[in-house]
Design a protein around this motif. Structure first.
Motif, mmCIF file in Angstrom:
data_model
loop_
_atom_site.group_PDB
_atom_site.id
_atom_site.type_symbol
_atom_site.label_atom_id
_atom_site.label_comp_id
_atom_site.label_asym_id
_atom_site.label_seq_id
_atom_site.Cartn_x
_atom_site.Cartn_y
_atom_site.Cartn_z
ATOM 1 N N ILE A 203 36.823 43.387 41.007
ATOM 2 C CA ILE A 203 36.105 43.042 39.785
ATOM 3 C C ILE A 203 34.723 43.679 39.822
ATOM 4 O O ILE A 203 34.010 43.570 40.824
ATOM 5 C CB ILE A 203 35.942 41.509 39.620
ATOM 6 C CG1 ILE A 203 37.258 40.783 39.929
ATOM 7 C CG2 ILE A 203 35.428 41.179 38.218
ATOM 8 C CD1 ILE A 203 38.409 41.143 39.045
ATOM 9 N N HIS A 244 38.993 45.844 37.487
ATOM 10 C CA HIS A 244 38.637 45.260 36.198
ATOM 11 C C HIS A 244 37.123 45.319 36.041
ATOM 12 O O HIS A 244 36.387 44.929 36.959
ATOM 13 C CB HIS A 244 39.071 43.785 36.117
ATOM 14 C CG HIS A 244 40.547 43.578 36.024
ATOM 15 N ND1 HIS A 244 41.180 43.251 34.843
ATOM 16 C CD2 HIS A 244 41.524 43.628 36.972
ATOM 17 C CE1 HIS A 244 42.481 43.102 35.061
ATOM 18 N NE2 HIS A 244 42.713 43.329 36.356
ATOM 19 N N TRP A 245 36.660 45.814 34.894
ATOM 20 C CA TRP A 245 35.240 45.773 34.553
ATOM 21 C C TRP A 245 35.048 44.694 33.488
ATOM 22 O O TRP A 245 35.809 44.638 32.512
ATOM 23 C CB TRP A 245 34.774 47.110 34.000
ATOM 24 C CG TRP A 245 34.820 48.245 34.958
ATOM 25 C CD1 TRP A 245 33.797 48.736 35.706
ATOM 26 C CD2 TRP A 245 35.955 49.082 35.263
ATOM 27 N NE1 TRP A 245 34.204 49.810 36.458
ATOM 28 C CE2 TRP A 245 35.525 50.048 36.202
ATOM 29 C CE3 TRP A 245 37.287 49.101 34.826
ATOM 30 C CZ2 TRP A 245 36.382 51.013 36.712
ATOM 31 C CZ3 TRP A 245 38.139 50.057 35.330
ATOM 32 C CH2 TRP A 245 37.695 51.005 36.264
ATOM 33 N N MET A 246 34.041 43.841 33.649
ATOM 34 C CA MET A 246 33.926 42.664 32.799
ATOM 35 C C MET A 246 32.475 42.376 32.429
ATOM 36 O O MET A 246 31.570 42.523 33.251
ATOM 37 C CB MET A 246 34.525 41.461 33.532
ATOM 38 C CG MET A 246 35.067 40.386 32.627
ATOM 39 S SD MET A 246 35.975 39.138 33.584
ATOM 40 C CE MET A 246 37.401 40.071 34.127
ATOM 41 N N SER A 247 32.249 41.950 31.197
ATOM 42 C CA SER A 247 30.914 41.589 30.738
ATOM 43 C C SER A 247 30.541 40.183 31.213
ATOM 44 O O SER A 247 31.394 39.394 31.630
ATOM 45 C CB SER A 247 30.852 41.621 29.206
ATOM 46 O OG SER A 247 31.589 40.517 28.674
ATOM 47 N N HIS A 250 32.416 37.413 29.281
ATOM 48 C CA HIS A 250 33.795 37.195 29.723
ATOM 49 C C HIS A 250 33.821 36.461 31.066
ATOM 50 O O HIS A 250 34.648 35.563 31.273
ATOM 51 C CB HIS A 250 34.528 38.536 29.834
ATOM 52 C CG HIS A 250 35.072 39.024 28.532
ATOM 53 N ND1 HIS A 250 34.306 39.151 27.408
ATOM 54 C CD2 HIS A 250 36.337 39.410 28.181
ATOM 55 C CE1 HIS A 250 35.062 39.595 26.409
ATOM 56 N NE2 HIS A 250 36.296 39.756 26.854
ATOM 57 N N ALA A 272 34.933 35.432 36.862
ATOM 58 C CA ALA A 272 35.398 36.753 36.448
ATOM 59 C C ALA A 272 36.729 37.079 37.118
ATOM 60 O O ALA A 272 37.664 37.581 36.478
ATOM 61 C CB ALA A 272 34.344 37.803 36.803
ATOM 62 N N ALA A 276 40.677 37.750 35.559
ATOM 63 C CA ALA A 276 41.519 38.887 35.949
ATOM 64 C C ALA A 276 42.806 38.424 36.619
ATOM 65 O O ALA A 276 43.882 38.990 36.377
ATOM 66 C CB ALA A 276 40.743 39.816 36.876
ATOM 67 N N PRO A 319 42.074 42.578 28.245
ATOM 68 C CA PRO A 319 41.376 43.816 28.582
ATOM 69 C C PRO A 319 41.947 45.009 27.832
ATOM 70 O O PRO A 319 43.083 44.984 27.364
ATOM 71 C CB PRO A 319 41.629 43.952 30.085
ATOM 72 C CG PRO A 319 42.967 43.322 30.278
ATOM 73 C CD PRO A 319 43.037 42.180 29.292
ATOM 74 N N TRP A 332 35.745 44.310 28.344
ATOM 75 C CA TRP A 332 36.675 44.147 29.459
ATOM 76 C C TRP A 332 37.627 45.330 29.476
ATOM 77 O O TRP A 332 38.371 45.556 28.523
ATOM 78 C CB TRP A 332 37.436 42.823 29.316
ATOM 79 C CG TRP A 332 38.381 42.482 30.442
ATOM 80 C CD1 TRP A 332 38.562 43.145 31.620
ATOM 81 C CD2 TRP A 332 39.301 41.371 30.479
ATOM 82 N NE1 TRP A 332 39.513 42.529 32.391
ATOM 83 C CE2 TRP A 332 39.986 41.424 31.722
ATOM 84 C CE3 TRP A 332 39.599 40.334 29.596
ATOM 85 C CZ2 TRP A 332 40.951 40.496 32.080
ATOM 86 C CZ3 TRP A 332 40.567 39.396 29.951
ATOM 87 C CH2 TRP A 332 41.233 39.476 31.195
ATOM 88 N N SER A 333 37.582 46.082 30.533
ATOM 89 C CA SER A 333 38.521 47.193 30.736
ATOM 90 C C SER A 333 39.206 47.032 32.082
ATOM 91 O O SER A 333 38.651 46.431 33.002
ATOM 92 C CB SER A 333 37.792 48.542 30.721
ATOM 93 O OG SER A 333 37.288 48.859 29.454
ATOM 94 N N THR A 334 40.404 47.578 32.192
ATOM 95 C CA THR A 334 41.109 47.577 33.472
ATOM 96 C C THR A 334 41.825 48.908 33.653
ATOM 97 O O THR A 334 42.246 49.553 32.683
ATOM 98 C CB THR A 334 42.105 46.409 33.575
ATOM 99 O OG1 THR A 334 42.678 46.399 34.896
ATOM 100 C CG2 THR A 334 43.214 46.512 32.543
#
Length: 366
Positions: A203, A244-247, A250, A272, A276, A319, A332-334
Protein backbone atom coordinates in the motif's frame (compact mmCIF):
# COMPACT_ATOMS: atom_id res chain seq x y z
CA UNK A 1 -19.92 -26.88 24.53
CA UNK A 2 -19.05 -23.25 23.64
CA UNK A 3 -15.88 -21.82 25.12
CA UNK A 4 -16.31 -19.61 28.16
CA UNK A 5 -13.62 -17.31 26.78
CA UNK A 6 -11.27 -18.07 29.67
CA UNK A 7 -8.06 -20.05 29.58
CA UNK A 8 -6.60 -22.43 32.14
CA UNK A 9 -3.10 -22.25 30.62
CA UNK A 10 -0.35 -20.66 32.64
CA UNK A 11 0.19 -17.05 31.49
CA UNK A 12 3.61 -16.10 30.19
CA UNK A 13 5.79 -14.08 32.53
CA UNK A 14 7.94 -11.62 30.55
CA UNK A 15 11.20 -10.11 31.73
CA UNK A 16 10.72 -6.93 29.69
CA UNK A 17 7.74 -5.18 28.10
CA UNK A 18 9.22 -5.55 24.60
CA UNK A 19 8.52 -9.29 24.77
CA UNK A 20 4.95 -8.62 25.88
CA UNK A 21 4.02 -6.20 23.09
CA UNK A 22 5.87 -7.63 20.08
CA UNK A 23 3.64 -10.60 19.27
CA UNK A 24 0.51 -9.96 17.18
CA UNK A 25 -3.05 -10.96 17.90
CA UNK A 26 -4.56 -12.81 14.93
CA UNK A 27 -8.20 -11.80 14.34
CA UNK A 28 -10.41 -13.33 11.66
CA UNK A 29 -12.28 -10.56 9.83
CA UNK A 30 -13.91 -12.75 7.18
CA UNK A 31 -13.63 -16.23 5.71
CA UNK A 32 -10.38 -15.34 3.93
CA UNK A 33 -9.10 -12.19 5.68
CA UNK A 34 -7.15 -12.31 8.95
CA UNK A 35 -5.74 -9.27 10.73
CA UNK A 36 -2.36 -9.44 12.49
CA UNK A 37 -2.94 -6.67 15.03
CA UNK A 38 0.05 -5.09 16.77
CA UNK A 39 0.46 -2.54 19.48
CA UNK A 40 3.70 -1.63 17.71
CA UNK A 41 4.99 -3.79 14.86
CA UNK A 42 8.42 -2.17 14.78
CA UNK A 43 9.48 -3.80 18.03
CA UNK A 44 10.52 -6.68 15.74
CA UNK A 45 12.67 -4.36 13.61
CA UNK A 46 14.32 -2.65 16.57
CA UNK A 47 14.89 -5.84 18.57
CA UNK A 48 16.29 -7.76 15.62
CA UNK A 49 18.61 -4.93 14.61
CA UNK A 50 19.91 -4.09 18.09
CA UNK A 51 20.53 -7.73 18.99
CA UNK A 52 22.48 -8.27 15.75
CA UNK A 53 24.55 -5.11 16.27
CA UNK A 54 25.33 -6.02 19.89
CA UNK A 55 26.33 -9.55 18.89
CA UNK A 56 28.61 -8.22 16.14
CA UNK A 57 30.24 -5.75 18.53
CA UNK A 58 29.16 -2.81 16.38
CA UNK A 59 27.48 -1.25 19.42
CA UNK A 60 27.79 -1.89 23.15
CA UNK A 61 25.82 -0.89 26.28
CA UNK A 62 26.13 2.84 26.94
CA UNK A 63 26.37 3.78 23.24
CA UNK A 64 23.91 6.27 21.73
CA UNK A 65 21.67 5.11 18.89
CA UNK A 66 20.13 7.78 16.67
CA UNK A 67 17.46 7.64 14.01
CA UNK A 68 14.63 9.52 12.34
CA UNK A 69 11.01 8.43 12.90
CA UNK A 70 7.39 9.45 12.46
CA UNK A 71 6.44 7.66 15.67
CA UNK A 72 6.20 3.91 16.05
CA UNK A 73 9.84 3.09 15.28
CA UNK A 74 10.87 5.81 17.74
CA UNK A 75 8.90 4.16 20.55
CA UNK A 76 10.19 0.70 19.59
CA UNK A 77 13.83 1.83 19.51
CA UNK A 78 13.52 3.70 22.80
CA UNK A 79 12.02 0.60 24.46
CA UNK A 80 14.77 -1.65 23.11
CA UNK A 81 17.46 0.83 24.22
CA UNK A 82 15.84 0.80 27.67
CA UNK A 83 16.09 -3.00 27.67
CA UNK A 84 19.75 -3.19 26.65
CA UNK A 85 21.22 -0.18 28.49
CA UNK A 86 21.70 1.98 25.40
CA UNK A 87 21.11 5.69 24.94
CA UNK A 88 18.59 6.83 22.33
CA UNK A 89 18.24 10.03 20.30
CA UNK A 90 15.23 10.50 18.02
CA UNK A 91 14.88 13.03 15.23
CA UNK A 92 11.11 13.18 15.25
CA UNK A 93 8.69 14.02 12.47
CA UNK A 94 6.43 17.01 12.88
CA UNK A 95 3.60 14.42 13.06
CA UNK A 96 4.88 12.90 16.33
CA UNK A 97 2.21 13.58 18.95
CA UNK A 98 2.75 14.96 22.47
CA UNK A 99 1.75 11.53 23.79
CA UNK A 100 4.54 9.79 21.86
CA UNK A 101 7.05 12.49 22.73
CA UNK A 102 6.26 12.21 26.44
CA UNK A 103 6.79 8.44 26.30
CA UNK A 104 10.12 8.88 24.55
CA UNK A 105 11.35 11.37 27.12
CA UNK A 106 10.27 9.20 30.08
CA UNK A 107 12.12 6.26 28.50
CA UNK A 108 15.25 8.41 28.55
CA UNK A 109 15.42 9.31 24.86
CA UNK A 110 16.41 12.79 23.76
CA UNK A 111 14.19 14.21 21.03
CA UNK A 112 14.69 16.68 18.18
CA UNK A 113 11.26 17.40 16.70
CA UNK A 114 10.95 19.08 13.34
CA UNK A 115 8.89 22.29 13.10
CA UNK A 116 5.54 22.25 11.28
CA UNK A 117 6.04 21.76 7.54
CA UNK A 118 3.81 22.43 4.55
CA UNK A 119 4.17 18.79 3.51
CA UNK A 120 5.76 15.56 4.70
CA UNK A 121 8.40 15.72 1.96
CA UNK A 122 9.97 18.79 3.56
CA UNK A 123 9.64 17.18 7.00
CA UNK A 124 11.47 14.05 5.85
CA UNK A 125 14.31 15.98 4.20
CA UNK A 126 14.76 18.08 7.34
CA UNK A 127 15.02 14.95 9.46
CA UNK A 128 17.73 13.45 7.24
CA UNK A 129 19.70 16.72 7.37
CA UNK A 130 19.41 16.84 11.17
CA UNK A 131 20.65 13.25 11.55
CA UNK A 132 23.67 14.09 9.41
CA UNK A 133 24.39 17.18 11.53
CA UNK A 134 24.28 15.04 14.68
CA UNK A 135 26.67 12.47 13.21
CA UNK A 136 29.18 15.14 12.24
CA UNK A 137 29.04 16.64 15.75
CA UNK A 138 28.95 13.28 17.58
CA UNK A 139 30.99 10.70 15.63
CA UNK A 140 30.50 8.09 18.38
CA UNK A 141 26.74 7.90 17.72
CA UNK A 142 25.43 4.91 15.78
CA UNK A 143 22.89 5.75 13.07
CA UNK A 144 20.34 2.94 12.99
CA UNK A 145 19.28 3.75 9.42
CA UNK A 146 15.89 2.05 9.67
CA UNK A 147 15.19 3.12 6.09
CA UNK A 148 18.39 1.69 4.61
CA UNK A 149 20.06 -1.00 6.74
CA UNK A 150 18.74 -4.53 6.02
CA UNK A 151 19.67 -5.52 9.58
CA UNK A 152 16.09 -4.40 10.31
CA UNK A 153 14.77 -7.44 8.41
CA UNK A 154 16.18 -9.79 11.03
CA UNK A 155 13.48 -9.65 13.68
CA UNK A 156 10.61 -10.41 11.32
CA UNK A 157 11.64 -14.04 10.89
CA UNK A 158 10.11 -14.67 14.31
CA UNK A 159 6.87 -13.08 13.11
CA UNK A 160 6.90 -15.32 10.02
CA UNK A 161 7.04 -18.38 12.29
CA UNK A 162 3.94 -17.13 14.16
CA UNK A 163 2.12 -16.62 10.85
CA UNK A 164 2.90 -20.18 9.78
CA UNK A 165 1.52 -21.49 13.08
CA UNK A 166 -1.67 -19.40 12.84
CA UNK A 167 -2.33 -20.02 9.13
CA UNK A 168 -0.84 -23.39 8.17
CA UNK A 169 -1.26 -25.15 4.84
CA UNK A 170 -3.10 -22.36 3.02
CA UNK A 171 -2.19 -20.20 -0.01
CA UNK A 172 -1.32 -16.85 1.55
CA UNK A 173 -1.36 -13.20 0.46
CA UNK A 174 0.25 -10.62 2.76
CA UNK A 175 -1.31 -7.15 2.52
CA UNK A 176 0.76 -4.42 4.16
CA UNK A 177 1.93 -0.83 3.88
CA UNK A 178 5.27 -0.43 2.09
CA UNK A 179 6.72 2.12 4.53
CA UNK A 180 10.43 1.62 5.17
CA UNK A 181 10.34 -1.77 3.44
CA UNK A 182 11.73 -3.62 6.45
CA UNK A 183 8.61 -5.45 7.62
CA UNK A 184 7.45 -6.44 4.12
CA UNK A 185 10.86 -7.83 3.09
CA UNK A 186 11.59 -9.28 6.53
CA UNK A 187 8.27 -11.13 6.59
CA UNK A 188 7.78 -12.27 3.00
CA UNK A 189 11.24 -13.75 2.46
CA UNK A 190 11.03 -16.44 5.18
CA UNK A 191 7.40 -17.15 4.23
CA UNK A 192 8.48 -17.78 0.63
CA UNK A 193 11.16 -20.20 1.80
CA UNK A 194 8.25 -22.52 2.64
CA UNK A 195 5.91 -21.43 -0.16
CA UNK A 196 7.35 -19.39 -3.07
CA UNK A 197 3.81 -18.63 -4.27
CA UNK A 198 3.07 -16.48 -1.20
CA UNK A 199 1.92 -13.11 -2.57
CA UNK A 200 2.86 -9.65 -1.31
CA UNK A 201 0.54 -6.68 -1.81
CA UNK A 202 1.84 -3.22 -0.88
CA UNK A 203 0.00 0.00 0.00
CA UNK A 204 1.28 3.45 -0.98
CA UNK A 205 -0.06 7.00 -0.56
CA UNK A 206 -0.03 9.40 -3.49
CA UNK A 207 3.12 11.50 -3.26
CA UNK A 208 5.48 8.68 -2.30
CA UNK A 209 8.65 8.09 -4.32
CA UNK A 210 8.86 4.39 -3.45
CA UNK A 211 6.55 3.27 -6.26
CA UNK A 212 6.51 6.29 -8.54
CA UNK A 213 3.65 8.50 -7.34
CA UNK A 214 5.81 11.49 -6.34
CA UNK A 215 4.17 13.63 -9.04
CA UNK A 216 0.94 13.71 -7.04
CA UNK A 217 0.03 15.61 -3.88
CA UNK A 218 -2.64 14.76 -1.34
CA UNK A 219 -3.25 17.89 0.77
CA UNK A 220 -4.64 15.85 3.67
CA UNK A 221 -1.97 13.14 3.62
CA UNK A 222 -0.78 12.23 7.11
CA UNK A 223 -0.09 8.57 6.34
CA UNK A 224 3.42 8.90 7.67
CA UNK A 225 4.16 5.18 7.87
CA UNK A 226 3.07 4.08 4.39
CA UNK A 227 5.14 6.07 1.91
CA UNK A 228 8.28 8.14 1.58
CA UNK A 229 9.45 11.45 0.19
CA UNK A 230 13.00 10.06 -0.19
CA UNK A 231 14.26 6.74 -1.60
CA UNK A 232 14.44 3.93 0.97
CA UNK A 233 17.05 1.25 0.29
CA UNK A 234 15.12 -1.29 2.38
CA UNK A 235 12.18 -1.25 -0.05
CA UNK A 236 12.61 -4.41 -2.16
CA UNK A 237 10.44 -3.73 -5.21
CA UNK A 238 11.08 -7.15 -6.71
CA UNK A 239 9.25 -8.81 -3.79
CA UNK A 240 5.84 -7.22 -4.53
CA UNK A 241 3.13 -8.88 -6.60
CA UNK A 242 0.67 -5.96 -6.56
CA UNK A 243 0.61 -2.33 -5.38
CA UNK A 244 -2.33 -0.14 -4.33
CA UNK A 245 -2.04 3.66 -4.24
CA UNK A 246 -4.63 5.32 -2.00
CA UNK A 247 -5.69 8.81 -0.94
CA UNK A 248 -6.10 9.93 2.67
CA UNK A 249 -9.90 9.97 2.32
CA UNK A 250 -9.95 6.35 1.16
CA UNK A 251 -7.59 5.29 3.93
CA UNK A 252 -9.86 7.06 6.43
CA UNK A 253 -12.86 5.18 5.03
CA UNK A 254 -11.07 1.88 5.59
CA UNK A 255 -9.93 2.83 9.10
CA UNK A 256 -13.41 3.83 10.27
CA UNK A 257 -15.00 0.81 8.55
CA UNK A 258 -12.59 -1.55 10.32
CA UNK A 259 -13.70 -0.22 13.69
CA UNK A 260 -17.41 -0.18 12.79
CA UNK A 261 -17.41 -3.72 11.44
CA UNK A 262 -14.88 -5.40 13.74
CA UNK A 263 -14.34 -3.06 16.75
CA UNK A 264 -10.64 -2.80 15.85
CA UNK A 265 -9.06 0.55 16.77
CA UNK A 266 -6.09 0.72 14.42
CA UNK A 267 -3.93 3.24 12.60
CA UNK A 268 -4.50 4.81 9.22
CA UNK A 269 -2.11 2.47 7.38
CA UNK A 270 -4.13 -0.49 8.70
CA UNK A 271 -7.31 1.10 7.36
CA UNK A 272 -5.77 1.57 3.92
CA UNK A 273 -4.57 -2.04 3.90
CA UNK A 274 -8.02 -3.21 5.07
CA UNK A 275 -9.64 -1.53 2.06
CA UNK A 276 -7.14 -3.20 -0.28
CA UNK A 277 -7.45 -6.58 1.47
CA UNK A 278 -11.26 -6.56 1.03
CA UNK A 279 -10.81 -5.95 -2.69
CA UNK A 280 -8.11 -8.62 -3.02
CA UNK A 281 -10.12 -11.18 -1.04
CA UNK A 282 -13.16 -10.78 -3.28
CA UNK A 283 -11.04 -11.51 -6.35
CA UNK A 284 -9.05 -14.36 -4.84
CA UNK A 285 -11.45 -16.31 -2.59
CA UNK A 286 -9.14 -19.34 -2.74
CA UNK A 287 -6.37 -17.48 -0.87
CA UNK A 288 -6.06 -16.40 2.75
CA UNK A 289 -5.25 -12.70 3.07
CA UNK A 290 -3.11 -11.62 6.03
CA UNK A 291 -3.67 -7.94 6.77
CA UNK A 292 -0.79 -6.40 8.77
CA UNK A 293 -1.95 -3.77 11.30
CA UNK A 294 1.26 -2.15 12.58
CA UNK A 295 -0.13 0.10 15.33
CA UNK A 296 -3.19 1.33 17.21
CA UNK A 297 -5.30 4.35 16.29
CA UNK A 298 -4.28 6.66 19.10
CA UNK A 299 -2.28 9.13 17.04
CA UNK A 300 -5.13 9.49 14.53
CA UNK A 301 -7.93 10.37 16.95
CA UNK A 302 -8.36 13.99 15.85
CA UNK A 303 -7.57 13.63 12.15
CA UNK A 304 -9.54 10.43 11.52
CA UNK A 305 -11.73 9.01 14.28
CA UNK A 306 -13.24 12.33 15.39
CA UNK A 307 -14.33 12.80 11.76
CA UNK A 308 -15.98 9.38 11.45
CA UNK A 309 -19.24 10.88 10.14
CA UNK A 310 -17.34 12.08 7.07
CA UNK A 311 -16.07 8.59 6.22
CA UNK A 312 -17.27 7.08 2.94
CA UNK A 313 -18.87 3.64 2.88
CA UNK A 314 -16.08 1.37 1.56
CA UNK A 315 -18.65 -0.72 -0.31
CA UNK A 316 -18.96 2.22 -2.74
CA UNK A 317 -15.21 2.45 -3.41
CA UNK A 318 -13.33 0.69 -6.21
CA UNK A 319 -9.79 1.15 -7.53
CA UNK A 320 -8.83 1.97 -11.09
CA UNK A 321 -6.78 -0.93 -12.46
CA UNK A 322 -3.77 0.38 -14.39
CA UNK A 323 -1.13 -1.25 -16.58
CA UNK A 324 1.65 1.32 -16.13
CA UNK A 325 2.63 4.18 -13.84
CA UNK A 326 1.69 6.62 -16.61
CA UNK A 327 -1.95 5.72 -15.89
CA UNK A 328 -1.73 6.35 -12.15
CA UNK A 329 -4.94 8.08 -11.04
CA UNK A 330 -6.13 9.30 -7.60
CA UNK A 331 -7.93 8.55 -5.39
CA UNK A 332 -7.26 4.79 -5.70
CA UNK A 333 -5.26 2.91 -8.30
CA UNK A 334 -3.93 -0.64 -8.34
CA UNK A 335 -1.42 -2.39 -10.56
CA UNK A 336 0.00 -5.89 -10.93
CA UNK A 337 3.65 -5.23 -10.04
CA UNK A 338 4.66 -8.84 -10.82
CA UNK A 339 7.85 -8.83 -8.71
CA UNK A 340 9.62 -6.35 -10.97
CA UNK A 341 12.59 -4.25 -9.95
CA UNK A 342 12.67 -0.48 -10.00
CA UNK A 343 15.19 1.97 -11.54
CA UNK A 344 18.05 2.78 -9.18
CA UNK A 345 17.55 6.08 -7.42
CA UNK A 346 19.97 8.46 -5.74
CA UNK A 347 20.15 7.23 -2.15
CA UNK A 348 19.56 9.59 0.75
CA UNK A 349 22.71 8.10 2.27
CA UNK A 350 25.02 9.13 -0.59
CA UNK A 351 28.15 10.75 0.71
CA UNK A 352 27.68 9.13 4.10
CA UNK A 353 29.40 6.14 5.66
CA UNK A 354 26.94 3.36 4.82
CA UNK A 355 26.65 0.12 6.75
CA UNK A 356 29.04 1.16 9.54
CA UNK A 357 29.01 3.38 12.59
CA UNK A 358 30.59 6.79 12.27
CA UNK A 359 33.12 6.36 15.01
CA UNK A 360 36.73 6.89 15.80
CA UNK A 361 36.98 3.42 17.33
CA UNK A 362 39.13 0.76 15.65
CA UNK A 363 37.51 -1.13 12.77
CA UNK A 364 37.01 -4.19 14.96
CA UNK A 365 34.63 -2.17 17.12
CA UNK A 366 32.45 -0.96 14.33
Amino acid sequence: MPSSGTSTSTPLLHSHVTDAVKAPSFIRLSENVVLARFETLKIYAALGAVRALLKAGTIRPGDTLVDSSSGIYAIALAMVCHRYGLRCHIVASTTVTPTIRAQLEILGATVDQMPPARDLRLDQHRRVERVQELLRANPGMHWMRQYHDPVHYRGYREMAELVREALPDTPLTVVTSVGTGSSSAGLIQPLREDDPSTRLVGIQPFGSVSFGSEGFQDPEAIIAGIGSAIPFDNVRHELFDRVHWMSFRHAMAGTVALMRAHAVFAGLSTGAAYLAARWEAQRHPERMHLLVGPDTGHRYVEQVFARHREATDPATLEPVEIASLDELTPPWSTMAWARRGYPTRHSATSGMVVGARRSGRPAGRG
